[in-house]
Write a protein that holds these residues in place. Structure first.
Motif: not given
Ligand SMILES: Cc1cc2nc3c(=O)[nH]c(=O)nc-3n(C[C@H](O)[C@H](O)[C@H](O)COP(=O)(O)OP(=O)(O)OC[C@H]3O[C@@H](n4cnc5c(N)ncnc54)[C@H](O)[C@@H]3O)c2cc1C
Length: 440
Positions: A17-20, A44-46, A53-55, A115-117, A284-286, A317-319, A338-340
């Motif tokens: 799994v790529v991305g925590a 798990l790779v990150d 907790f971005q929110p 892939l969850a980057a 999207a992530n590069p 591919v998720v999130g 959606v991501a969860i």
């Molecule tokens: C400022 C902000 C506020 C938000 N507020 C809300 C909210 O209030 N409610 C809501 O529902 N959503 C909110 N969101 C959106 C929500 O946070 C995202 O939809 C969610 O985080 C997506 O989850 P994810 O697992 O896809 O990606 P992320 O949570 O972004 O996780 C991606 C992970 O991948 C890792 N990663 C990336 N690239 C690499 C690499 N090359 N190698 C290794 N690891 C890598 C990163 O370190 C990270 O840990 C917000 C987003 C932001 C930025």
């Protein structure tokens, strides 16, 4: 980077799994559950050693919460689970050879890849954004913005105390006391409300050189209204609540250029400011482009209805990275629920695939959306067309966020900080850790 030495790698097919983030952690928890029961190796790779907790990241940026309250160390989060952790950056994926390539480390082989980057802040090519604007996605960026804001208030105070001469009128906004937020989605709206409250209720009380009437918080939005995905009544409420807190809401206007001490809008106005926070969107992530697979608008990877990368049966591919659509062909929003849900679904489908069973389509269960503007001011649009405004919405917002932050210690620390902020009308995290303003 070392794989956890506490457990020897398990036998069985290897799921990487790529991305925590929200999606990756949800997937890993489900995979760990399966690995307790069937032969399965889970890695798990990150590139971070923590989940963010971005929110609530805007609260770390406005001194309401300590950054550590919204970051959860991955080793303690996954302690005791049959998961190997790799603290490393993925630079590429070879889907033909089934290998994940890491920066400065050997590649790792997989049988199934999740892939969850996630996504990155997008500047959309607007001049000066990369150099001068503050992005807000990771803890380091929140800390940098917080220290910039706190140092700015100190500077305003010092300037006023030093001169107190004509021209140093603290009731007239200048580039230091003007704060521009680009993008009025949930993050921009919440940040604008929090910043206005910080200035009016806390900073204005403690800093004689900062007068609320001498500061500006300007929220600039290219679209016709704030909070595009919300209902009209909610948007009206939010706009009124922001304006009541002194935020200038400028819709139908785009930021065209950002400089060291200005933001230029597309109607020609130049706003003197040293603080532009860029919350105007993500891409999207590069890694998505590195795969050479089909992408949607925003660079998300096109997936089948079971979340597998189009044309591949061993990559999910998720999130935020996934270009999954709803029943009407619309891209699903890039939000945590959606991501969860996708992370959990992909984990279950990965196991089904490895056991030779057919995979099942993903269906998103939308439980609503919410946003807060500050004390007693929030909107919670719940499933079943029920909307809570004001204090009930705010309590719903507080409760939901408190319950979903990863880690018991973090939940307690957030509760403590929020209680203190509320009761003392203060902000818990107002330290400037030197060097302040170091990147300017
Ligand atoms: C400022 C902000 C506020 C938000 N507020 C809300 C909210 O209030 N409610 C809501 O529902 N959503 C909110 N969101 C959106 C929500 O946070 C995202 O939809 C969610 O985080 C997506 O989850 P994810 O697992 O896809 O990606 P992320 O949570 O972004 O996780 C991606 C992970 O991948 C890792 N990663 C990336 N690239 C690499 C690499 N090359 N190698 C290794 N690891 C890598 C990163 O370190 C990270 O840990 C917000 C987003 C932001 C930025």
């Amino acid at each position: 980077m070392p794989v956890s030495e506490l457990r020897t790698p398990s036998d069985g097919p290897h799921v990487v799994v790529v991305g925590a983030g929200f999606a990756g952690l949800a997937a890993v928890r489900r995979l760990a559950y399966a690995a307790e029961r069937i032969p399965l190796r889970v890695t798990l790779v990150d590139r971070h050693n923590h989940h963010t907790f971005q929110p609530l990241i805007y609260q770390a940026a406005t001194a309401s919460l300590e950054p550590h309250s919204i970051g959860q160390n991955l080793r303690s989060e996954l302690r005791g689970l049959p998961v190997e952790l790799l603290y490393a950056t993925v630079e590429d994926v070879d889907v033909e050879a089934r290998r994940v390539h890491l920066v400065d480390d050997d590649p790792i082989a997989y049988d199934v890849l999740v892939l969850a980057a996630g996504a990155e802040t997008a500047s959309f090519g607007v001049e000066g954004v990369e150099e001068h604007a503050f992005p807000l996605k990771w803890l380091s960026q929140a800390t940098r913005l917080r220290e910039h804001l706190l140092a700015t208030f100190e500077r305003l105070d010092a300037a006023w105390l030093r001169s107190q001469a004509p021209g140093s009128d603290r009731t007239v906004p200048n580039a230091d006391s003007t704060f521009v937020i680009a993008g009025a989605g949930p993050t921009g709206v919440e940040l604008a409300g929090a910043l206005a409250e910080l200035i009016h209720r806390v900073i204005g009380r403690d800093h004689p050189g900062v007068r609320p009437e001498g500061t500006r918080v300007v929220l600039v939005e290219m679209g016709d209204d704030v909070l595009a995905p919300f209902q009209a009544e909610s948007r009206r409420y939010v706009r009124d609540a922001l304006e009541a807190r002194g935020v200038e809401v400028r819709t139908g206007t785009a930021v065209e250029e950002v400089g060291v001490d200005f933001a230029r809008l597309d109607d020609g106005e130049v706003i003197p400011t040293r603080t532009v926070v860029w919350t105007a969107g993500v891409q999207a992530n590069p890694l998505a482009s590195a795969l050479g697979a089909e992408q949607t608008g925003g660079g998300r990877l096109v997936v089948d209805d079971d979340l597998r990368l189009a044309g591949r049966d061993d990559v999910f591919v998720v999130g935020d990275l996934a270009g999954a659509t709803d029943g009407h062909g619309e891209l699903l929003p890039q939000v945590a629920p959606v991501a969860i849900q996708q992370g959990r679904h992909a984990a279950l489908q990965a196991v089904r695939h490895l056991r030779g069973r057919p995979t099942e389509p993903f269906h998103y269960h939308d439980k609503g959306q919410m946003v807060t503007i500050g004390r007693h001011a929030a909107v919670a649009e719940l499933a079943g067309d029920r909307t809570l405004f004001g204090t009930p919405g705010w309590l719903a917002w507080l409760g939901l966020h408190l319950l979903t932050i990863a880690g018991f210690r973090n939940r307690m620390s957030t509760l403590l900080n929020w209680s203190y902020n509320y009761a003392a009308v203060d902000r818990a995290a107002r330290l400037i850790l030197p060097p302040a303003d170091h990147e300017r």
